[in-house]
Design an enzyme around this catalytic site. Structure first.
Site, PDB file in Angstrom:
ATOM      1  CG  HIS A   1      -1.798  -1.225   1.270  1.00 27.34           C
ATOM      2  ND1 HIS A   1      -1.419  -2.348   1.967  1.00 27.34           N
ATOM      3  CD2 HIS A   1      -2.973  -1.523   0.662  1.00 27.34           C
ATOM      4  CE1 HIS A   1      -2.344  -3.283   1.808  1.00 27.34           C
ATOM      5  NE2 HIS A   1      -3.285  -2.818   1.019  1.00 27.34           N
TER       6      HIS A   1
ATOM      7  NE  ARG B   1      -8.272  18.594   6.865  1.00 26.38           N
ATOM      8  CZ  ARG B   1      -9.246  19.163   7.561  1.00 26.38           C
ATOM      9  NH1 ARG B   1      -9.508  18.708   8.764  1.00 26.38           N
ATOM     10  NH2 ARG B   1      -9.949  20.163   7.084  1.00 26.38           N
TER      11      ARG B   1
ATOM     12  NE  ARG C   1      -7.793   9.296  14.575  1.00 21.47           N
ATOM     13  CZ  ARG C   1      -8.548   9.961  13.694  1.00 21.47           C
ATOM     14  NH1 ARG C   1      -8.061  10.277  12.508  1.00 21.47           N
ATOM     15  NH2 ARG C   1      -9.785  10.315  13.969  1.00 21.47           N
TER      16      ARG C   1
ATOM     17  CB  SER D   1     -15.528  17.863  13.570  1.00 20.64           C
ATOM     18  OG  SER D   1     -15.827  16.482  13.616  1.00 20.64           O
ATOM     19  CG  ASP D   2     -19.459  15.906  13.792  1.00 19.50           C
ATOM     20  OD1 ASP D   2     -20.184  16.520  12.999  1.00 19.50           O
ATOM     21  OD2 ASP D   2     -18.417  15.304  13.446  1.00 19.50           O
TER      22      ASP D   2
HETATM   23  N1  HPA Z   1     -18.406   9.485  14.758  1.00 20.95           N
HETATM   24  C1  HPA Z   1     -17.263   8.907  14.443  1.00 20.95           C
HETATM   25  N2  HPA Z   1     -16.208   9.578  14.025  1.00 20.95           N
HETATM   26  C2  HPA Z   1     -16.311  10.910  13.915  1.00 20.95           C
HETATM   27  C3  HPA Z   1     -17.474  11.570  14.225  1.00 20.95           C
HETATM   28  C4  HPA Z   1     -18.576  10.827  14.665  1.00 20.95           C
HETATM   29  O1  HPA Z   1     -19.646  11.367  14.948  1.00 20.95           O
HETATM   30  N3  HPA Z   1     -17.275  12.908  13.984  1.00 20.95           N
HETATM   31  C5  HPA Z   1     -16.014  13.027  13.553  1.00 20.95           C
HETATM   32  N4  HPA Z   1     -15.422  11.820  13.508  1.00 20.95           N
END
Ligand code: HPA
Length: 237
Positions: free
Chosen positions: A5, A25, A88, A204-205
């Site tokens: 790979h 990215r 990471r 991010s969420d």
């Molecule tokens: N779940 C898994 N991985 C993620 C999420 C999530 O909601 N948001 C960013 N990486």
């Protein structure tokens, strides 16, 4: 020698590799933050780059999404390219209500619903932990730059779309800060080889409130996370 790979030569990768999930990215990080970056891998478009940061050699290699993908790339980097440290740099969904969007998490350990670390431990539970020196360097780099960071355990899931709506609540009750999809496998791969790994993730969420980052917020938090990653790499070199 090329691996299945990664079509590169021994010496093409630096001792420290930063791994974002998204190969584009990886390209953007290399172009924006490194000097003299050159591409060292393009198999399956999983791009890899090597350059320097303040004179220190650093590579950036995409990991892809999920446990099997990062496990393949991390194993080949450690086994065939002389890599000593993998960091990471990714995103996560926070499952604790007090963790706002953009929070930087330094993952001291990672639980998982994947079976890979159970296999590693012959069926027993496995303590998938970060390398202490890398973690200390990241904590120090964040503090020096005035960037708030939270240190704690995250959960590596094989599910982005989990079938049980109660799963996040259960994981939050067990004390996990956030969910993502790669850290536990990276730690397992590094630990079994006596190499070093760390995961930095930004929120991010917010999975409790449903908030998500805007494009501008993503860029600014990426700047902070990459600064911590590169400055801690420099401190360890
Ligand atoms: N779940 C898994 N991985 C993620 C999420 C999530 O909601 N948001 C960013 N990486």
């Amino acid at each position: 020698m090329a691996t299945p790979h990664i079509a590169a030569e021994h010496g093409d990768f630096a001792q420290t590799v930063l791994m974002p999930g998204d190969p584009l990215r990886a390209k953007m990080i290399a172009e924006r933050y490194l000097d003299d970056a050159r591409q060292v891998n393009e198999v399956r478009n999983m791009l890899g780059f090597t350059g320097t940061y303040k004179g220190v050699a650093v590579s950036i290699q995409g990991s892809g999404m999920g446990v099997p993908s990062i496990q393949i790339y991390a194993s080949e980097l450690f086994d065939s390219f002389g890599v000593e440290r993998i960091m990471r740099v990714g995103s996560c969904g926070a499952i604790q209500p007090d963790l706002g969007l953009r929070t930087l998490i330094i993952a001291s350990g990672a639980g998982t619903d994947s079976n890979v670390n159970r296999v590693r431990a012959g069926g027993h539970d496995y303590a998938a932990t970060a390398d202490f020196s890398m973690m200390r360097a990241a904590v120090d780099a964040a503090a020096s730059a005035g960037i708030d960071a939270v240190v704690g355990r995250i959960f590596t899931s094989d599910y982005f779309y989990h079938p049980d709506p109660a799963e996040n609540e259960r994981l939050a009750g067990a004390g996990f800060l956030a969910v993502e999809m790669e850290a536990a496998a990276l730690y397992g791969v590094a630990i079994e080889r006596r190499k070093a790994a760390l995961t930095l993730v930004t929120v991010s969420d917010q999975l409790i409130t449903g908030e998500r980052m805007t494009v501008e917020e993503r860029q600014e938090t990426l700047d902070h996370m990459i600064l911590v990653a590169l400055e801690s790499t420099r401190a360890l070199s």
